[in-house]
Scaffold this active site. Structure first.
Site, PDB file in Angstrom:
ATOM      1  N   HIS A 107      68.668  49.600  49.415  1.00 59.83           N
ATOM      2  CA  HIS A 107      68.529  49.353  50.852  1.00 59.83           C
ATOM      3  C   HIS A 107      69.761  49.865  51.565  1.00 59.83           C
ATOM      4  CE1 HIS A 107      70.285  45.966  48.707  1.00 59.83           C
ATOM      5  NE2 HIS A 107      71.077  45.817  49.761  1.00 59.83           N
TER       6      HIS A 107
ATOM      7  N   ILE B 196      70.432  37.781  55.929  1.00 61.96           N
ATOM      8  CA  ILE B 196      70.543  36.314  55.971  1.00 61.96           C
ATOM      9  C   ILE B 196      72.014  35.871  56.097  1.00 61.96           C
ATOM     10  CG2 ILE B 196      70.794  35.845  53.487  1.00 61.96           C
ATOM     11  CD1 ILE B 196      68.604  33.704  53.806  1.00 61.96           C
TER      12      ILE B 196
HETATM   13  P1  5GP Z   1      73.591  44.184  48.503  1.00 59.98           P
HETATM   14  O1  5GP Z   1      74.696  43.207  48.181  1.00 59.98           O
HETATM   15  O2  5GP Z   1      72.632  44.288  47.342  1.00 59.98           O
HETATM   16  O3  5GP Z   1      74.064  45.502  49.020  1.00 59.98           O
HETATM   17  O4  5GP Z   1      72.834  43.549  49.736  1.00 59.98           O
HETATM   18  C1  5GP Z   1      71.932  42.501  49.624  1.00 59.98           C
HETATM   19  C2  5GP Z   1      71.876  41.826  50.969  1.00 59.98           C
HETATM   20  O5  5GP Z   1      70.712  41.011  51.009  1.00 59.98           O
HETATM   21  C3  5GP Z   1      73.070  40.896  51.249  1.00 59.98           C
HETATM   22  O6  5GP Z   1      73.756  41.340  52.416  1.00 59.98           O
HETATM   23  C4  5GP Z   1      72.437  39.527  51.433  1.00 59.98           C
HETATM   24  O7  5GP Z   1      73.053  38.754  52.444  1.00 59.98           O
HETATM   25  C5  5GP Z   1      71.002  39.867  51.765  1.00 59.98           C
HETATM   26  N1  5GP Z   1      70.041  38.849  51.355  1.00 59.98           N
HETATM   27  C6  5GP Z   1      70.010  38.210  50.149  1.00 59.98           C
HETATM   28  N2  5GP Z   1      68.979  37.347  50.108  1.00 59.98           N
HETATM   29  C7  5GP Z   1      68.345  37.447  51.321  1.00 59.98           C
HETATM   30  C8  5GP Z   1      67.190  36.789  51.864  1.00 59.98           C
HETATM   31  O8  5GP Z   1      66.529  35.956  51.246  1.00 59.98           O
HETATM   32  N3  5GP Z   1      66.847  37.134  53.137  1.00 59.98           N
HETATM   33  C9  5GP Z   1      67.556  38.074  53.861  1.00 59.98           C
HETATM   34  N4  5GP Z   1      67.117  38.327  55.112  1.00 59.98           N
HETATM   35  N5  5GP Z   1      68.626  38.706  53.352  1.00 59.98           N
HETATM   36  C10 5GP Z   1      69.019  38.400  52.100  1.00 59.98           C
END
Ligand code: 5GP
Length: 117
Positions: free
Chosen positions: A103, A32
């Protein structure tokens, strides 16, 4: 829906997202808040909170994730040595983890600096 992770809610189509890939083990969505022209999250359907929590029983899931990332890189047209892509897994605060459902970030479409930030 209570107790489900954000990504499980997306998989259940409770929260909208652009799903670009799905197989028996994992699925992939457009991030997103993209950090590159191509920014996709490859997510296992089985929840592993973070990669450092993985156990031997997760071995097949972890392998499936990388195989899926390779397939998706081809699907997105970046699986070529004159293009290329980067896979990132964030674990914990210092790495910027925000969603506790492990992820793989697939980033591509621009020069990706090294060392990463
Ligand atoms: P992390 O920071 O945990 O490695 O990655 C989480 C990712 O999820 C972030 O890059 C963030 O932009 C993405 N993200 C968070 N909420 C959403 C959402 O509601 N939809 C999508 N498509 N991505 C999301």
């Amino acid at each position: 829906m209570a107790g489900m992770t954000l990504f499980q809610k997306i998989l259940a189509r409770e929260i909208p997202a652009t799903i670009v890939y799905e197989d028996d083990d994992c699925f992939a969505i457009k991030d997103i808040n993209p950090q590159a022209p191509v920014h996709v999250l490859v997510i296992p359907k089985t929840v592993i909170p973070r990669v450092g929590d993985a156990v031997p029983a997760d071995q097949a899931t972890l392998g499936a994730l990388l195989l899926a990332a390779g397939k998706i890189s081809t699907q997105l047209g970046v699986n070529a040595t004159d293009k290329g892509f980067r896979l990132v897994i964030n674990h914990g605060r210092d790495a910027g983890e925000t969603v506790p459902h492990m992820h793989v970030h697939l980033l591509a479409g621009r020069d990706l600096t090294w060392p990463p930030g």
